[in-house]
Design a protein around this motif. Structure first.
Motif, short mmCIF file in Angstrom:
data_model
loop_
_atom_site.label_atom_id
_atom_site.label_comp_id
_atom_site.label_asym_id
_atom_site.label_seq_id
_atom_site.Cartn_x
_atom_site.Cartn_y
_atom_site.Cartn_z
N MET A 1 0.85 -1.19 0.00
CA MET A 1 0.00 0.00 0.00
C MET A 1 0.89 1.25 0.00
O MET A 1 1.84 1.34 0.76
CB MET A 1 -0.91 -0.01 1.24
N MET A 2 0.55 2.19 -0.86
CA MET A 2 1.32 3.43 -0.97
C MET A 2 1.08 4.31 0.26
O MET A 2 -0.03 4.41 0.75
CB MET A 2 0.90 4.17 -2.24
N ASP A 3 2.14 4.94 0.74
CA ASP A 3 2.03 5.92 1.80
C ASP A 3 1.12 7.05 1.29
O ASP A 3 1.31 7.54 0.17
CB ASP A 3 3.43 6.43 2.12
N CYS A 4 0.15 7.46 2.09
CA CYS A 4 -0.81 8.46 1.61
C CYS A 4 -0.13 9.76 1.19
O CYS A 4 -0.59 10.45 0.29
CB CYS A 4 -1.89 8.72 2.64
N PHE A 5 1.01 10.09 1.80
CA PHE A 5 1.70 11.33 1.50
C PHE A 5 2.32 11.32 0.10
O PHE A 5 2.67 12.37 -0.43
CB PHE A 5 2.78 11.62 2.54
N GLU A 6 2.45 10.13 -0.48
CA GLU A 6 3.05 10.00 -1.81
C GLU A 6 2.01 10.04 -2.93
O GLU A 6 2.36 10.12 -4.10
CB GLU A 6 3.86 8.69 -1.91
N LEU A 7 0.75 9.96 -2.58
CA LEU A 7 -0.31 9.98 -3.59
C LEU A 7 -0.38 11.33 -4.29
O LEU A 7 -0.30 12.38 -3.64
CB LEU A 7 -1.67 9.74 -2.93
N PRO A 8 -0.56 11.33 -5.61
CA PRO A 8 -0.75 12.60 -6.32
C PRO A 8 -1.90 13.43 -5.73
O PRO A 8 -1.81 14.66 -5.64
CB PRO A 8 -1.06 12.17 -7.76
N LEU A 9 -2.97 12.75 -5.29
CA LEU A 9 -4.10 13.44 -4.70
C LEU A 9 -3.69 14.18 -3.42
O LEU A 9 -4.07 15.33 -3.21
CB LEU A 9 -5.22 12.42 -4.38
N TYR A 10 -2.91 13.51 -2.58
CA TYR A 10 -2.45 14.15 -1.34
C TYR A 10 -1.52 15.31 -1.66
O TYR A 10 -1.62 16.38 -1.05
CB TYR A 10 -1.74 13.14 -0.42
N LYS A 11 -0.62 15.11 -2.60
CA LYS A 11 0.32 16.18 -2.97
C LYS A 11 -0.45 17.40 -3.48
O LYS A 11 -0.09 18.55 -3.17
CB LYS A 11 1.32 15.68 -4.01
N LYS A 12 -1.50 17.17 -4.25
CA LYS A 12 -2.32 18.29 -4.73
C LYS A 12 -3.05 18.96 -3.56
O LYS A 12 -3.17 20.19 -3.52
CB LYS A 12 -3.33 17.81 -5.78
N SER A 13 -3.49 18.18 -2.59
CA SER A 13 -4.15 18.76 -1.42
C SER A 13 -3.17 19.62 -0.62
O SER A 13 -3.56 20.64 -0.05
CB SER A 13 -4.77 17.68 -0.53
N GLN A 14 -1.91 19.23 -0.60
CA GLN A 14 -0.89 20.02 0.08
C GLN A 14 -0.67 21.35 -0.65
O GLN A 14 -0.51 22.40 -0.03
CB GLN A 14 0.43 19.23 0.19
N GLU A 15 -0.70 21.29 -1.96
CA GLU A 15 -0.57 22.50 -2.77
C GLU A 15 -1.75 23.45 -2.51
O GLU A 15 -1.56 24.67 -2.42
CB GLU A 15 -0.52 22.08 -4.25
N ILE A 16 -2.94 22.88 -2.38
CA ILE A 16 -4.13 23.68 -2.06
C ILE A 16 -3.94 24.35 -0.70
O ILE A 16 -4.17 25.55 -0.55
CB ILE A 16 -5.40 22.81 -2.09
N TYR A 17 -3.51 23.56 0.30
CA TYR A 17 -3.30 24.12 1.64
C TYR A 17 -2.29 25.27 1.61
O TYR A 17 -2.54 26.34 2.17
CB TYR A 17 -2.84 23.04 2.62
N GLU A 18 -1.17 25.04 0.96
CA GLU A 18 -0.11 26.06 0.93
C GLU A 18 -0.58 27.33 0.21
O GLU A 18 -0.27 28.44 0.65
CB GLU A 18 1.15 25.49 0.27
N THR A 19 -1.34 27.17 -0.86
CA THR A 19 -1.86 28.33 -1.58
C THR A 19 -2.88 29.07 -0.74
O THR A 19 -2.86 30.31 -0.65
CB THR A 19 -2.47 27.89 -2.93
N LEU A 20 -3.77 28.33 -0.09
CA LEU A 20 -4.74 28.96 0.81
C LEU A 20 -4.04 29.70 1.94
O LEU A 20 -4.46 30.80 2.32
CB LEU A 20 -5.67 27.90 1.41
#
Length: 153
Positions: A1-20
């Motif tokens: 199972m992939m670490d959730c932090f490595e998922l493209p979806l999670y990475k995009k959510s991090q980008e959203i957080y940082e932009t917000l």
């Protein structure tokens, strides 16, 4: 199972957080309404991240779908969260289009992510909300339908 932090979806959510974070840090400190909006927007982005990891941590289809539903609601709240910023005194509201663009990119990744949920990994949701297609709330599961519970990842 992939670490959730490595998922493209999670990475995009991090980008959203940082932009917000960058945009909401520009909200006037003395504007109580905008400071409340800031808390909601950042809170929603953190909920998204927590629920991505929560969904990744389980096998069960209904729990994955429940998390996905919460993610969708939080993302939609972020999408509309910038609608009244200018009206309430935020002079740089024009930058919120960046957040909306990221949410749209997130939405496309989300669709693919949810499509990867295994509908055979379910325990009947007797509330009928998150059963795989074709499974009714009163469906009686056979033992072989539950074999996935014994499988290693």
């Amino acid at each position: 199972m992939m670490d959730c932090f490595e998922l493209p979806l999670y990475k995009k959510s991090q980008e959203i957080y940082e932009t917000l974070k960058v945009i909401t840090d520009l909200f006037p400190e003395d504007n109580d309404y905008l400071q409340t909006v800031k808390q909601h927007l950042l809170g929603d982005s953190m909920i998204i991240q927590a629920k991505i990891c929560g969904a990744e941590a389980v096998k069960l289809y209904d729990i994955k779908m429940e998390n996905a539903t919460i993610i969708r609601k939080a993302a939609r709240d972020i999408m509309v969260g910038g609608n009244n910023l200018e009206h309430f005194g935020f002079s740089d509201a024009k930058y919120y289009h960046l957040v909306r663009k990221l949410i749209e990119e997130f939405r496309l990744l989300f669709i693919d992510w949810v499509a990867g949920f295994n509908p055979k990994h379910y325990i009947v949701d007797n509330w009928g909300l998150f059963n795989p297609p074709g499974i009714s709330p009163d469906h009686i599961q056979s033992e072989d339908e539950l074999d996935f519970l014994d499988e290693d990842e």
